[in-house]
Design a protein around this motif. Structure first.
Motif: not given
Length: 416
Positions: A95-96, A113-115, A252-253, A275-277
């Motif tokens: 995703s992006g 990355v903080r979240a 990379p993540d 999942t990160l985005l």
């Protein structure tokens, strides 16, 4: 070049004014022709005024010039993201979000990355470059001129050596530096991410050691640390592959994109694990101009030309021309200032060193002027501004590439 209405804090490499360009050639306002080995600092992998990109821009400008995607979605954004998802070679659901620039992509990655981790510390690398905004300044592995006079920078950022055959730093030395950092400077459980360029751009086209990349990936996985690959300059075919991280044997993540993503139209992106985005709340990501319709149309036209076959052909042709010419210069001892050939694939730098073994910064400055006068535009890089980074469009005609290398050779031989 001095203009009262332009900030004197902007540094100009070449004091001339361009009028127009075509593929790997540009002309100034006096009509003088130059071969462009700068490519707008890595933005023009497909050349100046690429016909397909120009056509896409013109067609889109007649339909919709702007809409903020976070207000009302538009078709060019949707189509471009579908194409980008298929273009990024990762195994996980991707995703992006689109941004206006690479620096903005880096800023949003830091928010993500903080979240995700609940941590704030970032580890970056000596010689790295990630942007000119306030947060990205702190990521850069170089003080002058980027961090001078701006005071305390946001976020906890630590720097470690960049393992590469081009730097002389081994994988073992890089890992020991990280071990020392966690022992002396920062608790490993406070680190949110590592951010690294698979090939450093501003640093002088220095290629990361694959063995180190694999070890870093394992370290991140073991401690819940995210790994960000900055592909802003090394991506979209600059090495002869879609992205430089694939040569490292890792995924990379998060991946930062920009520069040649859209044929010269301002566009960037941060992409990665879905999942990160999706971690930040609704409204946590976005921007008025992020993913402008014209930029998306230009990006789509660019990606459609970047097939693996095209990138391999362009990359191999350019790599072979540069490497063969460099070896010839070495054998002929064209200049006592000729140093190493850095980088990988067709993303190559040529280092200048003095006979005493010190960086040839003065000689590089002289080379820039000599080449410009002879009709070749070159771009400096490196900590000591002693490495020429070669950024001709991937689509440069072979005869134009050879002409540019001929000029480079004559100017290199004329250095004093």
């Amino acid at each position: 070049m001095t203009r009262a209405n332009i900030s004197q804090s902007i540094s100009v490499v070449h004091p001339l004014t361009l009028s127009h360009g075509k593929n790997a050639e540009v002309w100034d306002t006096s009509g003088k022709r130059y071969i462009d080995f700068m490519g707008g600092i890595g933005v023009l992998n497909l050349g100046h005024c690429n016909p397909a990109v120009v056509q896409a821009i013109q067609a889109q400008a007649e339909k919709l010039t702007h809409y903020a995607f976070n207000a009302v979605p538009h078709d060019p954004y949707l189509r471009f993201m579908d194409r980008l998802e298929a273009f990024v070679p990762v195994s996980y659901p991707l995703s992006g979000m689109l941004t206006n620039s690479g620096a903005e992509a880096a800023e949003n990655a830091l928010k993500i990355v903080r979240a995700v981790t609940g941590r704030t510390a970032v580890i970056a690398f000596d010689g790295g470059f990630h942007g000119r905004t306030l947060a990205t300044l702190n990521l850069n592995g170089k003080v002058a001129p980027y961090k001078q006079k701006v005071g305390v920078l946001p976020g906890a950022v630590y720097h470690v050596p960049y393992p590469s055959k081009d730097t002389g730093v081994t994988t073992e030395q890089g890992l020991k530096a990280i071990e020392r950092l966690f022992s002396v400077e920062i608790d490993i459980d406070e680190v949110a991410c590592f951010i690294i360029e698979p090939v450093q751009g501003e640093g002088g086209f220095l290629a990361l050691e694959p063995e180190f990349a694999v070890a870093l990936r394992k370290l991140c996985d073991a401690h819940g640390i995210l790994l960000i690959a900055d592909e802003i300059q090394s991506g979209f075919g600059r090495t002869g592959q879609r992205f430089a991280f694939t040569r490292l044997g890792i995924e990379p993540d998060l991946i930062l994109l920009g520069k040649s993503i859209a044929g010269g139209i301002p566009l960037g992106a941060v992409v990665g694990r879905k999942t990160l985005l999706d971690t930040l709340p609704k409204g946590g990501l976005g921007g008025t101009y992020s993913g402008n319709p014209i930029g998306c149309a230009a990006g789509l036209a660019s990606l459609e030309q970047m097939s693996d076959d095209n990138l391999a052909l362009w990359g191999q042709r350019q790599e072979q021309a540069i490497v063969n010419r460099y070896r010839r210069w070495q054998e002929a001892r064209v200049s006592p200032y000729l140093g190493r050939l850095t980088g990988t694939g067709c993303m190559r730098g040529i280092e200048l060193m003095t006979p005493q073994g010190t960086p040839g910064s003065a000689q590089l400055a002289q080379l820039l002027g000599l080449a410009r006068d002879a009709g070749l535009l070159l771009m400096p890089s490196g900590k000591s501004r002693h490495i020429i980074r070669l950024l001709p469009p991937l689509t440069t005609e072979p005869e134009i590439l050879e002409e540019g290398l001929d000029i480079f050779e004559r100017c290199l031989a004329a250095l004093d």
